[in-house]
Design an enzyme around this catalytic site. Structure first.
Site, PDB file in Angstrom:
ATOM      1  N   GLU A 267       9.964   8.415   5.316  1.00  0.00           N
ATOM      2  CA  GLU A 267       9.163   7.738   6.275  1.00  0.00           C
ATOM      3  C   GLU A 267      10.305   7.863   7.679  1.00  0.00           C
ATOM      4  O   GLU A 267       8.848   6.819   8.950  1.00  0.00           O
ATOM      5  CB  GLU A 267       9.306   6.097   5.871  1.00  0.00           C
ATOM      6  CG  GLU A 267       9.419   6.021   3.902  1.00  0.00           C
ATOM      7  CD  GLU A 267       8.428   5.132   4.251  1.00  0.00           C
ATOM      8  OE1 GLU A 267       6.968   5.197   4.973  1.00  0.00           O
ATOM      9  OE2 GLU A 267       7.568   5.339   2.627  1.00  0.00           O
ATOM     10  N   ARG A 271       7.247   7.884  10.638  1.00  0.00           N
ATOM     11  CA  ARG A 271       6.789   6.836  11.587  1.00  0.00           C
ATOM     12  C   ARG A 271       7.221   7.291  12.643  1.00  0.00           C
ATOM     13  O   ARG A 271       6.779   7.196  13.963  1.00  0.00           O
ATOM     14  CB  ARG A 271       7.536   5.677  11.230  1.00  0.00           C
ATOM     15  CG  ARG A 271       7.103   4.882   9.327  1.00  0.00           C
ATOM     16  CD  ARG A 271       7.112   3.919   8.713  1.00  0.00           C
ATOM     17  NE  ARG A 271       6.789   3.660   6.876  1.00  0.00           N
ATOM     18  CZ  ARG A 271       6.767   2.425   6.468  1.00  0.00           C
ATOM     19  NH1 ARG A 271       6.996   1.256   7.181  1.00  0.00           N
ATOM     20  NH2 ARG A 271       6.085   2.472   5.779  1.00  0.00           N
ATOM     21  N   ASP A 400      -0.474  10.756  -3.014  1.00  0.00           N
ATOM     22  CA  ASP A 400      -1.761  10.443  -2.249  1.00  0.00           C
ATOM     23  C   ASP A 400      -1.642  11.290  -1.024  1.00  0.00           C
ATOM     24  O   ASP A 400      -2.586  12.252  -1.265  1.00  0.00           O
ATOM     25  CB  ASP A 400      -1.593   9.079  -1.546  1.00  0.00           C
ATOM     26  CG  ASP A 400      -0.468   8.326  -1.393  1.00  0.00           C
ATOM     27  OD1 ASP A 400       0.432   8.929  -1.255  1.00  0.00           O
ATOM     28  OD2 ASP A 400      -0.536   7.218  -0.916  1.00  0.00           O
ATOM     29  N   GLU A 535      -5.310   1.878   4.568  1.00  0.00           N
ATOM     30  CA  GLU A 535      -6.090   2.898   3.583  1.00  0.00           C
ATOM     31  C   GLU A 535      -8.016   2.647   4.035  1.00  0.00           C
ATOM     32  O   GLU A 535      -7.747   3.651   4.130  1.00  0.00           O
ATOM     33  CB  GLU A 535      -5.341   2.964   2.822  1.00  0.00           C
ATOM     34  CG  GLU A 535      -4.149   3.975   2.173  1.00  0.00           C
ATOM     35  CD  GLU A 535      -3.154   2.448   2.555  1.00  0.00           C
ATOM     36  OE1 GLU A 535      -3.187   1.375   2.555  1.00  0.00           O
ATOM     37  OE2 GLU A 535      -1.697   3.289   2.510  1.00  0.00           O
TER      38      GLU A 535
HETATM   39  C1  DMJ Z   1       2.106   4.446   5.234  1.00  0.00           C
HETATM   40  O1  DMJ Z   1       3.308   4.102   5.718  1.00  0.00           O
HETATM   41  C2  DMJ Z   1       1.564   5.553   5.230  1.00  0.00           C
HETATM   42  O2  DMJ Z   1      -0.129   5.371   5.259  1.00  0.00           O
HETATM   43  C3  DMJ Z   1       1.706   5.740   3.920  1.00  0.00           C
HETATM   44  O3  DMJ Z   1       1.149   7.518   3.902  1.00  0.00           O
HETATM   45  C4  DMJ Z   1       1.298   5.330   2.908  1.00  0.00           C
HETATM   46  N1  DMJ Z   1       1.998   3.833   3.402  1.00  0.00           N
HETATM   47  C5  DMJ Z   1       2.045   3.469   4.072  1.00  0.00           C
HETATM   48  C6  DMJ Z   1       0.879   2.469   3.890  1.00  0.00           C
HETATM   49  O4  DMJ Z   1       0.580   1.487   3.210  1.00  0.00           O
END
Ligand code: DMJ
Length: 636
Positions: A267, A271, A400, A535
């Site tokens: 994270e 970010r 994912d 998404e």
């Molecule tokens: C974000 O932090 C990123 O896109 C991550 O890959 C998946 N989760 C969240 C958004 O849903």
């Protein structure tokens, strides 16, 4: 001369030579004829009268036949000429005569002569054509009416076409104008949404991780101003200079990573490191690069594991790392979705150890047993480097972005790293083979999950990154059927919004597959929340960029409107909600995730922009938190 003796034969004799002198008067002729008639015998007179009467009767009897014959001759001549003109038009009706026979046909005198008989040639041609057309139209008009209307309409249609041509141009101008207007107003709508969200953050959560808009407070995750950093490049892209400058000032003066705090490696990489690197690229400001180097170096202890598969958590103040308390596993998506950022950090700093650390993870995962047709399990052990909890395959949570980063690393590095491409292509084939199904009754294509050989029609909203990724691959030369699949999945992700009462997607849906289902999508009670995730609008952005199909913009605009309707908090900010199925009470959660500003609003803005150079997809690759990083210039 002797008078004629009585004769037994009829002899008609006229005035002979030597008779009285020549007198040609009418009177004389009448008297002479009568005298001659009287000189005839009764028998002679009767015979002459009989013959005359007979001739008269024959004449009367044969008159109609003679007239008909004469008329017939006339018509034959006309028909022959007419047919010789029509022959080329309808050859199947009048077969082409054999060549030698042609001279036998009466030669048409001239087109002009025929025209005089049949009407003006131009009109005749029109009638002919229209007549054929109206045969199939079967509109029930009388022929005469039709023909009259045809020539009139023929002219009118031309006029209409001319007018239509002008109208078309006007309409196009109008459309271009209104699409420009709608582009501008939609972009403004995103700016307004951002400002509203920012107001809430600034008023109640400034410098903290997340806004709690209802309680007008904040929540802390890492204590690093997460929302502010995540939103930096969004403000830059949206042109919100004032907001950007105040945020930049905070980063420059307040942000410190020298804190005794545990952060999640993944994270904070996507970010914070990602946000700082992209802002550095967009602005050219080295302050952001310095901050990026600082956080990057502080995250590196996570890689000090027996397997070199990183731990999930790092204390950036102490320089120690550890797995979660209950396990020594890390999440596969987390350890394989930090590569874009560390590779870029290595390139910028010329310190290869950043790249080496993340490349080692990819190398190991590439070789691991336990994949199914390129699909990976969800967990990997940091001690032995093996997959754990095997047998479950999903494109949703915990797996994912593994797939996303295979493709994006390949693009970032200039499409040279074949192993990444091979793994990506194999995985997409694995998805098609094992996870792709269609719903009932409407046949929506969806990506389900596999658990120990058992298919589950469950799809996370997170999976909606996939249409965009597939489209990006197709844009970069991968098989065209990836784009076809992208479009189908895009429709499905949109339906996950449209079919909900609020027009917002839940976190997870289940698709119906049995025949006789009345609806395609079911939502379980525990899955009805919406976290303002990006998404779907992310994929809409890619699909619009590559197809220019405005429906994707329209879908995105609907979604923005529904965010405004159901998640906007009047005092500032937007909130996650608990129930997308209850428009009367969507049940606000009192939390605005940082990715709403970092991703959702950014992708919406890029979606509504018609400028392909606003973050060109041939120059930038977005990390999984929507922070654009440069595609490396070719060194070859
Ligand atoms: C974000 O932090 C990123 O896109 C991550 O890959 C998946 N989760 C969240 C958004 O849903």
């Amino acid at each position: 001369m002797h008078p004629p003796s009585r004769q037994d034969y009829v002899s008609i004799s006229f005035a002979g030579q030597g008779s009285e002198s020549y007198n040609n008067s009418k009177q004389w002729r009448r008297q002479s004829c009568w005298r001659k008639w009287n000189q005839l015998s009764r028998l002679q007179r009767s015979l002459i009268l009989f013959v005359l009467v007979l001739l008269f009767i024959c004449g009367i009897a044969s008159y109609p036949a003679v007239t008909e014959h004469l008329n017939g001759l006339k018509e034959r001549e006309q028909d022959t000429n007419h047919n010789s003109v029509l022959r080329p038009v309808i050859p199947h009706v009048l077969p082409e005569p054999a060549k030698p026979a042609q001279p036998l046909l009466p030669k048409p005198t001239s087109q002009r002569k025929l025209s005089n008989k049949r009407g003006p040639p131009v009109l005749q041609n029109r009638l002919q054509k229209k007549g054929n057309a109206s045969d199939t139209a079967a509109d029930g008009k009388k022929k005469g009416e039709e023909e009259g209307v045809i020539s009139w309409r023929g002219a009118l249609i031309d006029t209409e076409r001319a007018t239509e041509g002008n109208k078309d141009e006007e309409n196009n101008d109008q459309k271009a104008k209104s699409s420009k207007e709608s582009e501008a107003s939609r972009l403004e709508a995103v700016q307004a949404a951002f400002r509203h969200a920012w107001k809430g953050y600034k008023d109640f959560a400034w410098g903290h991780d997340e806004l709690r808009p209802l309680s007008k407070s904040y929540s802390e995750w890492f204590g690093l101003g997460l929302t502010l950093i995540d939103a930096l490049d969004t403000m830059w892209i949206l042109g919100l200079k004032e907001e950007f400058e105040e945020a930049k000032a905070w980063v420059a003066t307040e942000l410190t990573f020298n804190k005794n705090v545990d952060v999640n490696l993944f994270e904070s990489t996507i970010r914070i490191l990602g946000g700082l690197l992209s802002t550095h690229h967009l602005t050219g400001d080295t302050m952001f690069l310095d901050k990026a180097k600082d956080i990057g170096s502080r995250l590196m202890p996570a890689f000090n594991t027996p397997s070199k598969i990183p731990y999930s958590d790092v204390n950036i103040g102490k320089g120690t790392a550890h797995p979660p308390r209950w396990t020594s596993d890390s999440t596969v998506a987390e350890v394989t979705s930090i590569q874009l950022e560390f590779r870029e950090l290595a390139r910028l700093t010329q310190e290869p150890h950043y790249q080496d650390a993340v490349a080692e993870v990819m190398k190991q995962v590439h070789k691991l047993d336990g994949k199914l047709d390129g699909l990976v399990p969800m967990f990997i052990n940091t001690n032995n480097g093996q997959f754990t909890h095997q047998g479950i395959y999903t494109l949703g949570a915990r797996a994912d972005s593994y797939y996303e980063y295979l493709l994006k690393q390949w693009i970032q590095g200039g499409k040279k790293e074949d192993q990444l491409l091979e793994d990506y292509l194999q995985a997409i084939e694995g998805v098609k083979k094992n996870l792709l199904q269609k719903s009932s009754p409407n046949g929506l294509t969806f990506v389900g999950e596999l658990s120990h050989g058992q298919f589950s029609p469950k799809m996370d909203h997170l999976v909606c990154f996939l249409p965009g990724t597939l489209a990006l691959g197709a844009h970069n030369g991968l098989p065209a059927d990836h784009m076809d699949l992208a479009k189908q999945l895009m429709e499905t992700c949109y339906q996950m919004y449209v079919q909900m009462e609020t027009g917002l997607s839940p976190e997870i849906v289940h698709f119906n597959m049995h025949q006789g289902s009345t609806r395609d999508i079911d939502v379980k009670l525990a899955d009805r929340h919406n976290l303002l995730r990006p998404e779907t609008v992310e994929s809409l952005f890619y699909l619009y960029r590559f197809t220019k199909d405005h429906k994707y913009q329209d879908w995105g605009y609907e979604i923005l409107q529904n965010f405004n309707k159901y998640t906007k908090v009047s005092s500032g900010g937007y909130t996650s909600i608990n129930n997308v199925r209850d428009p009367d009470y969507p049940s606000p959660r009192d939390k605005m995730e940082s990715f709403f500003l970092g991703e959702t609003l950014k992708y919406l803005y890029l979606l509504f922009s018609d400028d392909p150079n606003l973050i060109s997809l041939d120059q930038y690759v977005f990390n999984t938190e929507a922070h654009p990083l440069p595609i490396w210039p070719s060194t070859a």
